[in-house]
Design a protein around this motif. Structure first.
Motif, mmCIF file in Angstrom:
data_model
loop_
_atom_site.group_PDB
_atom_site.id
_atom_site.type_symbol
_atom_site.label_atom_id
_atom_site.label_comp_id
_atom_site.label_asym_id
_atom_site.label_seq_id
_atom_site.Cartn_x
_atom_site.Cartn_y
_atom_site.Cartn_z
ATOM 1 N N GLU A 63 17.590 -40.606 -10.152
ATOM 2 C CA GLU A 63 18.276 -39.384 -10.568
ATOM 3 C C GLU A 63 19.759 -39.572 -10.252
ATOM 4 O O GLU A 63 20.138 -39.814 -9.106
ATOM 5 C CB GLU A 63 17.722 -38.187 -9.796
ATOM 6 N N LEU A 64 20.572 -39.489 -11.286
ATOM 7 C CA LEU A 64 22.020 -39.633 -11.164
ATOM 8 C C LEU A 64 22.627 -38.247 -11.212
ATOM 9 O O LEU A 64 22.451 -37.519 -12.193
ATOM 10 C CB LEU A 64 22.543 -40.497 -12.320
ATOM 11 N N GLY A 65 23.313 -37.846 -10.136
ATOM 12 C CA GLY A 65 23.912 -36.518 -10.051
ATOM 13 C C GLY A 65 25.422 -36.597 -10.246
ATOM 14 O O GLY A 65 26.100 -37.355 -9.562
ATOM 15 N N VAL A 104 29.383 -40.148 -7.490
ATOM 16 C CA VAL A 104 28.142 -39.574 -8.002
ATOM 17 C C VAL A 104 27.086 -39.630 -6.902
ATOM 18 O O VAL A 104 27.265 -40.311 -5.891
ATOM 19 C CB VAL A 104 27.638 -40.335 -9.260
ATOM 20 N N GLU A 105 25.986 -38.933 -7.117
ATOM 21 C CA GLU A 105 24.865 -38.967 -6.181
ATOM 22 C C GLU A 105 23.724 -39.741 -6.822
ATOM 23 O O GLU A 105 23.436 -39.560 -8.007
ATOM 24 C CB GLU A 105 24.418 -37.545 -5.848
ATOM 25 N N VAL A 106 23.084 -40.597 -6.038
ATOM 26 C CA VAL A 106 21.984 -41.425 -6.533
ATOM 27 C C VAL A 106 20.753 -41.162 -5.673
ATOM 28 O O VAL A 106 20.827 -41.198 -4.450
ATOM 29 C CB VAL A 106 22.360 -42.925 -6.443
ATOM 30 N N PRO A 139 16.220 -41.352 0.475
ATOM 31 C CA PRO A 139 17.354 -40.445 0.635
ATOM 32 C C PRO A 139 18.272 -40.478 -0.581
ATOM 33 O O PRO A 139 18.276 -41.438 -1.341
ATOM 34 C CB PRO A 139 18.088 -41.024 1.852
ATOM 35 N N SER A 140 19.044 -39.407 -0.736
ATOM 36 C CA SER A 140 20.123 -39.412 -1.722
ATOM 37 C C SER A 140 21.304 -40.119 -1.085
ATOM 38 O O SER A 140 21.477 -40.068 0.131
ATOM 39 C CB SER A 140 20.559 -37.991 -2.070
ATOM 40 N N ASN A 141 22.107 -40.754 -1.892
ATOM 41 C CA ASN A 141 23.305 -41.395 -1.384
ATOM 42 C C ASN A 141 24.442 -41.188 -2.354
ATOM 43 O O ASN A 141 24.231 -41.209 -3.565
ATOM 44 C CB ASN A 141 23.073 -42.894 -1.188
ATOM 45 N N ILE A 165 28.569 -45.521 -0.783
ATOM 46 C CA ILE A 165 29.554 -45.105 0.213
ATOM 47 C C ILE A 165 28.997 -45.320 1.609
ATOM 48 O O ILE A 165 29.693 -45.734 2.506
ATOM 49 C CB ILE A 165 30.006 -43.648 -0.039
ATOM 50 N N GLU A 166 27.689 -45.085 1.790
ATOM 51 C CA GLU A 166 26.999 -45.430 3.033
ATOM 52 C C GLU A 166 26.057 -46.571 2.708
ATOM 53 O O GLU A 166 25.283 -46.470 1.757
ATOM 54 C CB GLU A 166 26.214 -44.238 3.568
ATOM 55 N N LEU A 167 26.082 -47.641 3.492
ATOM 56 C CA LEU A 167 25.378 -48.860 3.123
ATOM 57 C C LEU A 167 23.935 -48.936 3.590
ATOM 58 O O LEU A 167 23.357 -50.004 3.608
ATOM 59 C CB LEU A 167 26.147 -50.080 3.642
ATOM 60 N N ASP A 168 23.294 -47.820 3.948
ATOM 61 C CA ASP A 168 21.908 -47.886 4.399
ATOM 62 C C ASP A 168 20.892 -47.576 3.300
ATOM 63 O O ASP A 168 19.707 -47.535 3.542
ATOM 64 C CB ASP A 168 21.680 -46.968 5.590
ATOM 65 N N PHE A 169 21.330 -47.386 2.079
ATOM 66 C CA PHE A 169 20.468 -46.979 0.970
ATOM 67 C C PHE A 169 19.397 -48.033 0.662
ATOM 68 O O PHE A 169 18.219 -47.762 0.719
ATOM 69 C CB PHE A 169 21.336 -46.731 -0.252
ATOM 70 N N ALA A 170 19.791 -49.243 0.340
ATOM 71 C CA ALA A 170 18.836 -50.266 -0.092
ATOM 72 C C ALA A 170 17.948 -50.738 1.052
ATOM 73 O O ALA A 170 16.871 -51.244 0.812
ATOM 74 C CB ALA A 170 19.571 -51.445 -0.719
#
Length: 98
Positions: A18-20, A55-57, A71-73, A90-95
């Motif tokens: 979901e791309l916000g 954007v939010e991913v 989580p959303s990032n 922007i925060e590198l803990d997503f992947a």
């Protein structure tokens, strides 16, 4: 053969995301690849965020089946081509949650 200059290696993976947009609009798209530093999204040319836009991913999944909620990032658009857009997290803990 050119030397790999990327800080984070990419992994080809096709997930629904979901791309916000800043306007509040949300669109479902698919990933082409992902790394600890960013993601490439397959996005049609009709509505793309511009380079520099934040954007939010959020990865879409079925929590009941997987037991995992991603989580959303926030991410910033860093490139575009005919297939879609490249985003830097922007925060590198997503992947690392994958």
């Amino acid at each position: 053969m050119s030397k790999e200059l990327r800080k984070h290696p990419r992994q080809e993976i096709h997930l629904e995301v979901e791309l916000g947009f800043p306007s509040g609009e949300k669109k479902t798209v698919r990933t082409l690849d992902i790394s600890d530093g960013g993601v490439f999204l397959v996005v049609d040319k009709l509505r793309r965020p511009i380079i520099g836009e934040v954007v939010e991913v959020k990865i879409i999944n079925d929590e009941k089946e997987t037991g995992v909620e991603f989580p959303s990032n926030d991410a910033v658009v860093v490139r575009q081509d005919e297939r879609g857009i490249g985003l830097a997290f922007i925060e590198l803990d997503f992947a690392s949650d994958l």
